[in-house]
Write a protein that holds these residues in place. Structure first.
Motif, PDB file in Angstrom:
ATOM      1  N   VAL A 264       0.858  -1.176   0.000  1.00 24.82           N
ATOM      2  CA  VAL A 264       0.000   0.000   0.000  1.00 24.82           C
ATOM      3  C   VAL A 264       0.904   1.240   0.000  1.00 24.82           C
ATOM      4  CG1 VAL A 264      -1.906   1.184   1.143  1.00 24.82           C
ATOM      5  CG2 VAL A 264      -1.740  -1.317   1.255  1.00 24.82           C
ATOM      6  N   ASP A 265       0.526   2.248  -0.759  1.00 24.51           N
ATOM      7  CA  ASP A 265       1.418   3.394  -1.003  1.00 24.51           C
ATOM      8  C   ASP A 265       1.224   4.488   0.049  1.00 24.51           C
ATOM      9  OD1 ASP A 265       2.494   2.655  -3.888  1.00 24.51           O
ATOM     10  OD2 ASP A 265       0.347   2.240  -3.843  1.00 24.51           O
ATOM     11  N   PHE A 266       1.732   4.245   1.266  1.00 28.67           N
ATOM     12  CA  PHE A 266       1.591   5.268   2.295  1.00 28.67           C
ATOM     13  C   PHE A 266       2.869   5.486   3.093  1.00 28.67           C
ATOM     14  CE2 PHE A 266       0.483   1.353   4.541  1.00 28.67           C
ATOM     15  CZ  PHE A 266       1.101   1.506   5.769  1.00 28.67           C
ATOM     16  N   GLY A 267       3.968   4.925   2.664  1.00 26.69           N
ATOM     17  CA  GLY A 267       5.187   5.026   3.463  1.00 26.69           C
ATOM     18  C   GLY A 267       6.217   5.961   2.876  1.00 26.69           C
ATOM     19  N   HIS A 268       7.465   5.482   2.819  1.00 31.62           N
ATOM     20  CA  HIS A 268       8.581   6.313   2.368  1.00 31.62           C
ATOM     21  C   HIS A 268       8.783   6.263   0.856  1.00 31.62           C
ATOM     22  CE1 HIS A 268       9.547   6.621   6.635  1.00 31.62           C
ATOM     23  NE2 HIS A 268      10.475   7.503   6.334  1.00 31.62           N
ATOM     24  N   THR A 269       7.842   5.693   0.135  1.00 35.75           N
ATOM     25  CA  THR A 269       7.917   5.671  -1.317  1.00 35.75           C
ATOM     26  C   THR A 269       6.974   6.734  -1.876  1.00 35.75           C
ATOM     27  OG1 THR A 269       6.276   3.892  -1.380  1.00 35.75           O
ATOM     28  CG2 THR A 269       8.597   3.247  -1.392  1.00 35.75           C
ATOM     29  N   ASP A 270       6.994   6.888  -3.190  1.00 35.34           N
ATOM     30  CA  ASP A 270       6.239   7.928  -3.877  1.00 35.34           C
ATOM     31  C   ASP A 270       5.339   7.270  -4.917  1.00 35.34           C
ATOM     32  OD1 ASP A 270       5.614  10.542  -4.928  1.00 35.34           O
ATOM     33  OD2 ASP A 270       7.189  10.301  -6.442  1.00 35.34           O
ATOM     34  N   PRO A 271       3.998   7.455  -4.902  1.00 35.00           N
ATOM     35  CA  PRO A 271       3.239   8.455  -4.164  1.00 35.00           C
ATOM     36  C   PRO A 271       3.062   8.078  -2.690  1.00 35.00           C
ATOM     37  CG  PRO A 271       1.726   7.037  -5.332  1.00 35.00           C
ATOM     38  CD  PRO A 271       3.116   6.630  -5.754  1.00 35.00           C
ATOM     39  N   GLN A 272       2.491   9.033  -1.967  1.00 34.93           N
ATOM     40  CA  GLN A 272       2.195   8.789  -0.562  1.00 34.93           C
ATOM     41  C   GLN A 272       0.739   9.151  -0.295  1.00 34.93           C
ATOM     42  OE1 GLN A 272       3.267  11.192   3.150  1.00 34.93           O
ATOM     43  NE2 GLN A 272       5.044   9.876   2.854  1.00 34.93           N
ATOM     44  N   LEU A 273      -0.066   8.122  -0.115  1.00 37.61           N
ATOM     45  CA  LEU A 273      -1.476   8.331   0.184  1.00 37.61           C
ATOM     46  C   LEU A 273      -1.628   8.691   1.656  1.00 37.61           C
ATOM     47  CD1 LEU A 273      -2.845   5.230  -1.747  1.00 37.61           C
ATOM     48  CD2 LEU A 273      -2.695   7.595  -2.564  1.00 37.61           C
ATOM     49  N   VAL A 274      -2.484   9.650   1.934  1.00 41.95           N
ATOM     50  CA  VAL A 274      -2.706  10.109   3.301  1.00 41.95           C
ATOM     51  C   VAL A 274      -3.732   9.196   3.973  1.00 41.95           C
ATOM     52  CG1 VAL A 274      -3.481  12.024   4.743  1.00 41.95           C
ATOM     53  CG2 VAL A 274      -2.150  12.477   2.662  1.00 41.95           C
ATOM     54  N   ILE A 275      -3.410   8.746   5.181  1.00 42.99           N
ATOM     55  CA  ILE A 275      -4.308   7.854   5.924  1.00 42.99           C
ATOM     56  C   ILE A 275      -4.626   8.482   7.275  1.00 42.99           C
ATOM     57  CG2 ILE A 275      -4.596   5.570   6.944  1.00 42.99           C
ATOM     58  CD1 ILE A 275      -2.855   4.415   4.838  1.00 42.99           C
ATOM     59  N   PRO A 276      -5.901   8.575   7.641  1.00 41.75           N
ATOM     60  CA  PRO A 276      -6.239   9.121   8.957  1.00 41.75           C
ATOM     61  C   PRO A 276      -5.698   8.219  10.061  1.00 41.75           C
ATOM     62  CG  PRO A 276      -8.175   8.141   7.947  1.00 41.75           C
ATOM     63  CD  PRO A 276      -7.100   8.130   6.904  1.00 41.75           C
TER      64      PRO A 276
END
Length: 348
Positions: free
Chosen positions: A318-330
């Motif tokens: 899932v794209d939410f860490g130190h890679t690009d893109p970074q999806l914003v998660i509440p």
């Protein structure tokens, strides 16, 4: 703990605090920082407000805590965003005034070392946002990744459901911020590979907790901002990702094993595992070595989960860490993981 509440959202034209709770790297690398501020103004219509330690390397934990307090206490500030991460934000936590922050809830955006502040805010009763720092995501050369930009816009200004989607194109190879040529064009990306699902035979909806695995390990060792009553996490969604320090598969396994021994892993009904960063300036892996690193990390995660939480639904890359893109998660907010439909929806 009571369930965290979503703080009021800013509107275009509002002021947003830009702080450095971890490291004052804007002072060392002004180009991506200034670019990020420019995009906050021009693309999001927000007016950034800096604080004394924002550009200053070597600021004390108390000075950084003072900036956090000032940003939360100022009624003219409608949101707060970290400039970047760092490696010692854990030393800021003892100086934070929980009651002041609880009385002045605002959306906070950050990740990496900002896992410290995200966990603090969740424990204080405030939903925060994992993702989107000024220097990295907003200061991306050429343009923001469109999926990052869209996710951040939704998280900043809207409330309600937002569906995350696998990256169409992604990257984890960086270019030198000190080289002006870095900002002449967008970085090279490669085609997305989608997400990998395990135990995806159900729908899970729960509050999120987690963040950067290395920082979580430090918080657990220091016994800070982790609930002692682990029922707090029952039915929740665990977010885990690893940083540019690129911990070995053994280290990842050991951290998860010890979380399992504490009884944490089995509390969560779903695990979202961020796409691992497989390249750094200190370890510039070839594509083959990068693929091995990612595969070894996945097996380390599976080895721990098979023992401690064998029935937990897992989504990898899932794209939410130190890679690009970074999806914003509440963070502390609601995440819905629909296994049969292979969909992840967050509530902003």
């Amino acid at each position: 703990m009571t369930a965290p509440a979503y703080p009021p959202k800013p509107s275009p034209g509002d002021r947003i605090a830009v702080i450095s709770p971890g490291a004052g790297l804007p002072g060392l690398f002004p180009r991506p920082y200034e670019l990020g501020l420019e995009r906050l103004r021009e693309e999001y219509g927000l007016e950034p407000v800096e604080y004394p330690a924002t550009r200053r390397m070597g600021s004390t934990p108390r000075e950084r805590a003072d900036d956090i307090h000032a940003a939360f206490a100022d009624p003219g500030i409608k949101a707060i965003m970290a400039s970047i991460g760092g490696d010692d934000q854990i030393t800021v936590l003892p100086f934070l005034d929980r009651e002041l922050i609880r009385a002045n809830p605002k959306p906070f955006f950050g990740m990496s070392d900002n896992t410290n502040l995200l966990a603090f805010l969740r424990a204080t009763g405030i939903v925060a946002y994992h993702g989107a720092s000024v220097m990295v995501e907003l200061g991306r050369p050429g343009a923001m990744h469109p999926q990052t930009a869209d996710s951040l816009r939704a998280a900043l200004f809207t409330s309600g459901p937002y569906e995350l989607r696998p990256a169409e194109r992604w990257r984890d190879v960086d270019r030198d911020w000190a080289d002006p040529a870095t900002f002449d064009a967008e970085p090279e990306t490669r085609p997305g590979t989608g997400w990998t699902w395990l135990n995806a035979d159900r729908v899970v909806e729960g509050r999120s907790w987690g963040g950067c695995l290395e920082i979580l390990g430090w918080l657990l060792m220091a016994d800070r901002e982790v609930a002692h009553d682990l029922t707090e996490y029952d039915g929740g969604v665990l977010l885990l990702e690893t940083s540019e320090d690129m911990p070995s598969a053994k280290e990842v396994f050991w951290t998860l094993r010890n979380m399992g021994e504490r009884g944490l892993l089995r509390r969560f009904s779903a695990l979202l595992m961020g796409r691992p960063k497989t390249w750094s300036f200190e370890q510039p892996n070839s594509p083959e070595a990068a693929a091995r690193y990612a595969a070894d990390q996945r097996e380390a995660v599976l080895s721990a989960m098979r023992v401690y939480a064998p029935n937990t639904m897992i989504v990898f890359d899932v794209d939410f860490g130190h890679t690009d893109p970074q999806l914003v998660i509440p963070y502390g907010g609601i995440v819905r993981v629909d296994g049969p439909a292979r969909r992840i929806t967050v509530t902003y």
